[in-house]
Structures are given as C-alpha cells and as structure tokens.
Design a protein around this motif. Structure first.
Motif, PDB file in Angstrom:
ATOM      1  N   ALA A   1      40.114 -73.338  -9.674  1.00 31.73           N
ATOM      2  CA  ALA A   1      40.003 -74.470 -10.355  1.00 31.73           C
ATOM      3  C   ALA A   1      41.808 -75.073 -11.009  1.00 31.73           C
ATOM      4  N   GLU A   2      42.745 -74.441 -10.689  1.00 31.09           N
ATOM      5  CA  GLU A   2      44.515 -75.031 -10.295  1.00 31.09           C
ATOM      6  C   GLU A   2      44.333 -75.808  -9.109  1.00 31.09           C
ATOM      7  N   LEU A   3      44.154 -75.211  -7.810  1.00 29.57           N
ATOM      8  CA  LEU A   3      44.483 -75.631  -6.488  1.00 29.57           C
ATOM      9  C   LEU A   3      42.993 -76.988  -6.834  1.00 29.57           C
ATOM     10  N   CYS A   4      41.926 -76.556  -6.917  1.00 27.81           N
ATOM     11  CA  CYS A   4      41.192 -77.733  -6.718  1.00 27.81           C
ATOM     12  C   CYS A   4      40.464 -78.414  -7.881  1.00 27.81           C
ATOM     13  N   LYS A   5      41.191 -79.897  -7.865  1.00 27.18           N
ATOM     14  CA  LYS A   5      40.983 -80.355  -8.598  1.00 27.18           C
ATOM     15  C   LYS A   5      41.167 -81.993  -8.533  1.00 27.18           C
ATOM     16  N   PRO A   6      40.346 -82.847  -9.062  1.00 25.90           N
ATOM     17  CA  PRO A   6      41.201 -84.311  -8.735  1.00 25.90           C
ATOM     18  C   PRO A   6      42.566 -84.881  -8.560  1.00 25.90           C
TER      19      PRO A   6
ATOM     20  N   ASN B   1      38.842 -69.899   2.132  1.00 25.85           N
ATOM     21  CA  ASN B   1      39.685 -70.876   1.700  1.00 25.85           C
ATOM     22  C   ASN B   1      39.751 -72.261   1.856  1.00 25.85           C
ATOM     23  N   VAL B   2      38.649 -72.937   2.495  1.00 23.76           N
ATOM     24  CA  VAL B   2      37.941 -74.547   1.666  1.00 23.76           C
ATOM     25  C   VAL B   2      37.364 -74.329   0.508  1.00 23.76           C
TER      26      VAL B   2
ATOM     27  N   VAL C   1      42.711 -76.786   1.589  1.00 26.73           N
ATOM     28  CA  VAL C   1      42.546 -76.156   1.950  1.00 26.73           C
ATOM     29  C   VAL C   1      43.823 -74.632   1.916  1.00 26.73           C
ATOM     30  N   THR C   2      43.095 -73.002   1.450  1.00 28.48           N
ATOM     31  CA  THR C   2      43.983 -72.762   1.350  1.00 28.48           C
ATOM     32  C   THR C   2      44.946 -71.342   1.843  1.00 28.48           C
TER      33      THR C   2
ATOM     34  N   THR D   1      48.588 -70.949  -2.934  1.00 29.68           N
ATOM     35  CA  THR D   1      48.578 -72.420  -2.029  1.00 29.68           C
ATOM     36  C   THR D   1      47.749 -72.473  -1.339  1.00 29.68           C
ATOM     37  N   THR D   2      48.511 -73.827  -1.501  1.00 28.17           N
ATOM     38  CA  THR D   2      47.265 -75.263  -0.054  1.00 28.17           C
ATOM     39  C   THR D   2      47.982 -75.089   1.287  1.00 28.17           C
ATOM     40  N   VAL D   3      46.816 -75.346   1.747  1.00 26.52           N
ATOM     41  CA  VAL D   3      48.386 -76.160   3.395  1.00 26.52           C
ATOM     42  C   VAL D   3      48.414 -77.208   3.017  1.00 26.52           C
TER      43      VAL D   3
END
Lengths: 224, 611
Positions: free
Chosen positions: A17-22, A74-75, A90-91, A98-100
């Motif tokens: 949730a931390e990585l993928c948000k608007p 990863n996506v 993409v992690t 972390t994200t790419v």
C-alpha cells in the motif's frame, strides 16, 4: 505460527500500500478506454485483464533488461476506477520494499508499447500511460510526391492539345492558300465570277470614295 | 439622320457556331467564383432570406439594364470595347481603354487564384489528404508547432501552398510549385483561347455546364449530411431587421454589379460576334436571371456543408469536454453522452465547482459555430477543405470540388481574355497577317511573366489588393460613363431605334426609364457610398504571422505608404483614361481647327461592294 504469518502478510500488504498509491514515487497512471476502441466488441475489465496487464508489464521489464527477473507478483496495481484507470508500480525483488526507478519502467514500456497495445486490442490513444510519451510514426511519404505525377499527366494533356490545335491551324492555313491559288487559276480560265449579278471586273473594288452629297461629315460624329 | 448602316453579311468577322454557344459564354463569364463564395456569405451576414429583397431590386434596376446596354452595344457596333466606344464618340474612347485595362489587371490575378485551385486539385489524389494531418516536427515527438497551434488545414494553405510571409513588405521567394501550376493554368487558357471564340466556343460547353453537374451532386450529398438542415435553416431564416442597415443595400448592389461581370468589355466583345438581327433583350434577361438563380442554387450545397461542419465542430467540442470530465472524475466511459451533457454539467458544477473550474471547459454553442462566416478563398481553401475531410470518400469530393471551382473560374477567364484580345485585334497595332495563335500566345506569355510576381511569398496580399482596388472602383466608374455615354451622348432615341432594328420590336418603357434615370443614379450612389466606406478607415490587411502573440488569429496591419500609393494607382489608372482620352481628342481637334490647310479625312471606308 499463524500469528507470524498474519504479521508478515500485513507487513507486506502495508508495504504494498505504501509503494502503490496515486502519485507515489515511480508509479504511473494508466487510463484505458475500451468502449471507445472496440465499440460493441468491448470486453469487460476484470481481474483476468488485470492479470494480463501485470504479465505484460513483467514481460516488458524482462525484455528491457535481461538481468532482471521480474515476476508478475512484482507488478502492483491499485486504485482501479470505473473509468477504467489505475496506478501501477514495479517492485524490485532483489532489494526489499523498493520500486524500480521510473525511467527504467518508462523505457521498458516504450520499447514494448506495440506488444502491450496489441495484447489488449487497443492503441496508443486508448491505452494511455500518462507521463509516458509515445513516439509518433511519420506519415508515409512516397519517393515521388503524388502531386507531381498528377501535374505531369495534366501538363502532357495540355501540351498535346495545344500542339494539335496549332498544327491543325497551320494545315488549314496551307489548305486555304492552296485552294485560293487553285481558284484563281480556275477563274482565269473558265468563267466570269459574279458578285450580286454584276461581273467583278465591272465593279470598282477600291476602298471607297467620298460622295460629294454627303459633304456634311460632321453628322458622322455625334454632336456634343 | 440615323439610317441603319449597310452591314455586309460577310465581313470576315468570326461568329458563334450557334446561339447557344453565345448564351453559354455570357453565362459562363457571369457565373464565376463569386457566385459560390461571395453570395452565400452575404446571405448569411445580411439576414438570410431577407437579403434576397435588396438583391432582386438591384438586379431589376441595375443589373439587367446595364447588361442589356452592353450586349446591345456590342451587337450593334460589332466591335470590341475600344472600337465600340470610339465609334460612339472619340471623346468616349477612354471608356473602352479603361475597360481594356481593367480586363488586363483582372486577368493577371484571377488566373493566380485558379493556380491555387489547380494546386489543391493535384494534391487531392493523395491518401490521406495532405491538409488533414499535421507533419511531425524534427525529433518526431510531436507535431509541427505552427500546424499544431492553428489547424492542419490552415497550415497547408498558409505554409504549404502560399508559404506566406508575415508582412507585405517582405516579398519572400518565388514558390516553384506555384510557378509550375501557374504555367499549367496559362497553358490551359492559351489552349482554350488560341483562336478566339472559335476555340472558347467549344471549350465553354464543358466549362459552363460541368459546374452545374457538380453543384447538383454536392446538393444531393450535402443534404444527406448530418447538420445540413441546421445550416440551411440558419441561411434562409429571414431577419427583416437587417434591411434597415444601408450597408446591406450597398452590398446587394455591388454584388449584382460585380457578379454580372459588367464594364469589363468582355460582354461587348462576345456580343460583337453575333449576327446583328438578334434579340439582345431576351439574351440579357436570360443571362441575368440564370446568374442569380445559379447563386441561389450554389448557396444550398454550400450551406448544407457549412451546417455539417458547424455541427461536427460542435460535437467535437462537446466530446472533448466530456472526455475531460470523465478523465477528471474517473467516471465510466459513455456515462456522459451529448444528450445528457447539460444535466451532468449542472450537477457536477453544484457538487464540485472548483474541479469543474479547474478543467477550463470551453463553452460549446452551435450558434457560435454557425456564425463563423467566411467568404472568398477562406471559404474554399480552409472551411470547405476541412468539411471535405470529414466526409466519407474525401478524395472524390475534393477532386470534384476543385474541378468545379476551376471550370467556374476558367469560363470567367475566357470573358476576361476576350475583353483583352478583341480590342487588340481592332486597334491596328497588330498586322492583319499575324496568325491569331501567335497573338493569343504572346498575350498569355506576357501575362504569365507578370503574374509570376503573385507567386512570391507575399503574393496573396497583392492579390487581395488587386481584387479590392483594381476590380471594384474602376468598374463602377466605367459603367457609369457607359450609361451616360450611350444615353446622353449617343442619345437614347438613336439607341432605341438601333435596338428596335435589332430585336424587331419597340423598346419597352422599362428600359428607357432605367437607362435614362434609375441606373445612372444608382451607380452614382453606389460609387459614392463605396468610396466613402473605403476612405473611412486606413487601408489595412490581416497577415499570417506565426510569431504574433495572438496566433492563430491573424495580425491586423496597416499598408505601408508605398503600397497605399499602388492601391490608389490601381484604382485611378483605368478611371483616369476616360478624361485623358477625351482631353487628347479635344486638344487634337482644337489644333486641327486652327490649321487652315486642314482636309477632312476619308470618313467613309467601304468594306466591299455596295449593293
């Protein structure tokens, strides 16, 4: 045991949730317009399509950099709306949570844009990656401009017409000259030509005399 | 003493193959580009159907009488403009010379307009049409900037066709593609006028009839387009309030006058090749009515297409707004359609006013799109070409449209060239033995070389100047002197007898009244009003300047003083011929009357045996 599992899952979920948000770092927004592209043949956007999307992105990452082993897991997709639009990141499995970097993802997507579009039967306009510009294809230009060919055809027709008319004019002129000389020879031998019942020799064909009766030549001009 | 002169039946003057050729030539001369791209525009801005009232009044009191006068004059005197006016009175010879000069000036720039039509025609064979897409910029990340900020159609016209400079003082270079097309156009004119009316008479069958075919095709197609009915309703709904504006009456009078191609000398030339016993009265009425009917007939497809274009633009505007709203609020596709757009907008505006305001939506109003009125080259090369892209099978429509424009212009060119050619043949400058083909070739070659200046970057600005100054005021002046000359110097009694002799019946009172009083008065009023309106503001023009802040709006600029001098020269030169020639003859007569050893010249020159 169960508690540990739940703990890891929640950590992962929160991490995701931390990585993928608007507007997250390295996240991209995707906008899909299926009905505009396909009309009546539109398919519905469901979990299967999302899976395919993740697969395509993973495929793009793998093709772009051979050392990466990006998995579908990863996506990450999030904030899917009815529009249809969503965000994805993409992690990086080698480094934790972390994200790419965004520019790598962008380059990968750009390289494989055509394959991704075709997988969904969409185009650059209907499958939009906001922030990723697409390279426009140049319009097809034939080696000789078409207009030059048409112009050549038109010009040939015109010149042919002019030459034909000039040549026919010269021929007619020659024929008229020949006819008139023939007629003159004929006249001398055969008959006396008549003009209004009077033989031509009797007529005075010189251009005009002044008739003394009409001395008042002022009347020829309108009075002022 | 006004006995009918002995007219020999065989005087070696060329004649029409049949009456139909003559009528068709006059109609072709009168029906030109203005019927398609000026009349519908005037109808639109002057209250739709209401404009027809001043238009038909002007036709009745100005158009038909002047047309009859010219045709009768040419037919009776059997000479071109210069010869005819010299015969009426040597003091009026300047009227003929003025007509001749105007014909030359107009031929020069008119054929360049046809060049543009030809350029578009040969570009219509491409798929997709070159004015439908913008070219890419250097690094292929986006479209060419100039094209992107205006539209692809504008870019193709201003950049790819004209390669226009931002200012009239900058001449730019000669555009080689336009030179090619100009050469082709003058070759076509040469081909058709190579032997005078012998060849134009054959060519006119195609160039005069073909536009009607195409107009009918466009009419049928136009009526099937969506939005056509809106355009037609908009055009024909009469708004009688506009009749209170004197500008409307002025525009009607000038439109009739210029539409009938009066005072060019071309009509006199055409009529001079007629047999003298020909009903010129019926001819004049026929030509005038066909011309006006053609204008009306042409305005129907034009307005169907304009209505279609406005509706499409309106739908595009709505669709763009809808997409913006859907994207912003992430609503599902097709939730907002054109029909429920207004209800959605009001709902969203009440709930999320800041978001809506942030979107900067354009207000879409169909009326606003319909109100965008264009005339002239803008109508043909920008508005119509844009509409053609939207039609299915655009290549075919483009090709048809541009061939139609070309035929319309070409048949008018025949009249202009005849107005130059016929007086030249009579002026006795040219030896009689010179073949006609050579003379027409030389005229076309010289005109081509002079017209090369219109292919420069600033060429279209110069064409506007020629159109506004050489092709307007001098014609009014010449027509005025034509009427005054025939009615008061040649004397209307004499002219009535001549016309009676030709038509075989007595001259109607209508002609007498209009020739004596109404037409000259109308012409005088129109001339005064026209000149006053022109003088009210400094002559200015709109320039296409990509570096202008308000781009893609055109920049309003004032003509530099030397250009203004050229404008005055263009307008004054043909007019000044009239008094100059009169003065010349006056001086010659005074000098002769002073000379005691003066012998009157041979005034009677017989052309053959007198029976």
């Amino acid at each position: 045991m169960l508690r540990a599992l739940l703990l890891t899952l929640s950590v992962v979920a929160i991490a995701h949730a931390e990585l993928c948000k608007p507007d997250a770092q390295n996240a991209f927004k995707v906008r899909i317009s299926i009905k505009t592209a396909l009309g009546d043949n539109a398919y519905a956007w469901d979990a299967n399509e999302e899976y395919l999307f993740k697969a395509m992105v993973a495929f793009a990452m793998r093709r772009y950099s051979s050392k990466r082993t990006t998995q579908i897991s990863n996506v990450l997709l999030c904030n899917v709306t009815d529009r249809v639009s969503f965000w994805f990141v993409v992690t990086d499995s080698s480094k934790n949570v972390t994200t790419v970097p965004g520019n790598e993802v962008e380059a990968a997507i750009r390289m494989n844009r055509n394959r991704i579009n075709n997988a969904f039967l969409l185009s650059d306009k209907t499958l939009q990656f906001l922030k990723i510009t697409s390279t426009l294809s140049p319009p097809v230009e034939p080696s000789t401009p078409v207009w030059l060919i048409v112009f050549g055809v038109v010009l040939c027709l015109i010149v042919a017409g002019i030459v034909f008319l000039i040549v026919s004019g010269i021929q007619k002129h020659k024929k008229k000259n020949k006819d008139s000389t023939e007629r003159e020879n004929l006249e001398e031998k055969v008959e006396v030509t008549l003009e209004n019942g009077i033989p031509c020799e009797a007529l005075d064909l010189k251009p005009g005399h002044i008739n003394g009766v009409f001395a008042a030549d002022d009347e020829r001009f309108t009075s002022l | 003493l006004s006995a009918a002169p002995e007219m020999p039946t065989e005087d070696g003057r060329p004649k029409w193959d049949n009456k139909f050729q003559y009528i068709l030539s006059c109609i072709g001369f009168a029906v030109g580009l203005g019927n398609v791209w000026r009349f519908p525009y005037l109808c639109q801005i002057h209250g739709g159907g209401a404009f027809l009232i001043p238009y038909f009044i002007a036709l009745l009191f100005e158009g038909i009488p002047l047309l009859h006068l010219e045709l009768a004059l040419g037919q009776y005197l059997r000479k071109g403009s210069i010869g005819a006016w010299n015969t009426i009175s040597p003091y009026l010879g300047g009227v003929g010379v003025g007509s001749w000069m105007v014909s030359i000036l107009v031929s020069l720039y008119y054929n360049t307009v046809l060049t543009w039509v030809m350029w578009y025609f040969i570009n219509s064979f491409q798929e997709p049409l070159p004015w439908s897409v913008c070219p890419l910029n250097e690094n292929r990340t986006g479209f060419n900037e100039e094209c992107y900020e205006s539209t692809a159609v504008n870019y193709f016209w201003y950049r790819k066709t004209l390669n226009i400079t931002p200012d009239i003082a900058e001449s730019g270079k000669l555009q080689w593609w336009l030179i090619l097309c100009l050469a082709a156009c003058w070759l076509i004119v040469y081909l058709c006028t190579i032997r005078g009316i012998e060849t134009t008479g054959k060519a006119i069958y195609v160039t005069a009839i073909f536009p009607y075919l195409v107009l009918t095709i466009f009419l049928i197609q136009g009526l099937t387009l969506p939005g056509a009915t809106e355009g037609l309703i908009y055009l024909f709904t009469p708004n009688l309030n506009t009749l209170k504006n004197p500008r409307v009456w002025l525009d009607a009078a000038t439109q009739i006058f210029f539409s009938l191609s009066l005072a060019f000398g071309g009509l006199i030339a055409f009529a001079s090749y007629n047999p003298t016993k020909n009903d010129c009265e019926k001819d004049a009425v026929t030509v005038a009515i066909v011309n006006s009917m053609t204008s009306l007939y042409a305005s129907i497809p034009v307005f169907s297409v304009l209505g279609f274009k406005a509706t499409t633009a309106y739908w595009d505007c709505l669709d763009r707004n809808i997409i913006n709203i859907i994207n912003e609020f992430d609503l599902p596709e097709e939730s907002i359609m054109r029909q429920n757009y207004t209800s959605w907008i009001s709902f969203l505006n009440s709930s999320y006013p800041e978001k809506i305001a942030g979107l900067k939506l354009k207000s879409c109003d169909l009326q606003e799109f319909l109100d965008q009125s264009v005339s002239g080259t803008g109508l043909a090369f920008i508005v119509f070409t844009q509409a053609i892209i939207l039609m299915p099978g655009s290549q075919a429509w483009a090709i048809l449209f541009f061939i139609m424009l070309f035929s319309l212009g070409l048949s008018s060119m025949f009249g202009n060239i005849e107005g130059v050619f016929t007086p030249l043949l009579e002026l006795q400058i040219i030896p009689k033995s010179a073949p006609k083909e050579l003379i027409s070739g030389i005229i076309c070659l010289i005109s081509f070389l002079i017209a090369l200046s219109f292919t420069l970057g600033s060429g279209s600005y110069w064409i506007d100047i020629f159109d506004r100054y050489a092709g307007s005021v001098p014609l009014l002046v010449i027509a005025f002197f034509e009427v005054i000359g025939v009615v008061y110097i040649y004397k209307i009694k004499r002219f009535s007898k001549d016309v009676e002799w030709m038509t075989g019946r007595k001259l109607n009172l209508y002609w007498q009244i209009t020739w004596k009083f109404i037409s000259p008065l109308l012409l005088l009023i129109v001339f005064m009003a026209f000149v006053t309106l022109q003088m009210q503001k400094t002559p200015s023009y709109t320039a296409w300047n990509p570096k202008y802040e308000g781009f893609p709006m055109k920049e309003e600029k004032v003509y530099p003083p030397w250009v203004q001098a050229v404008c005055v020269l263009l307008a004054a030169l043909p007019c000044v011929c009239v008094p100059l020639v009169a003065l010349f003859h006056l001086v010659k007569r005074k000098r002769r009357s002073k000379d005691p050893s003066f012998v009157p010249p041979e005034v009677f020159s017989c052309q053959g045996a007198n029976s």
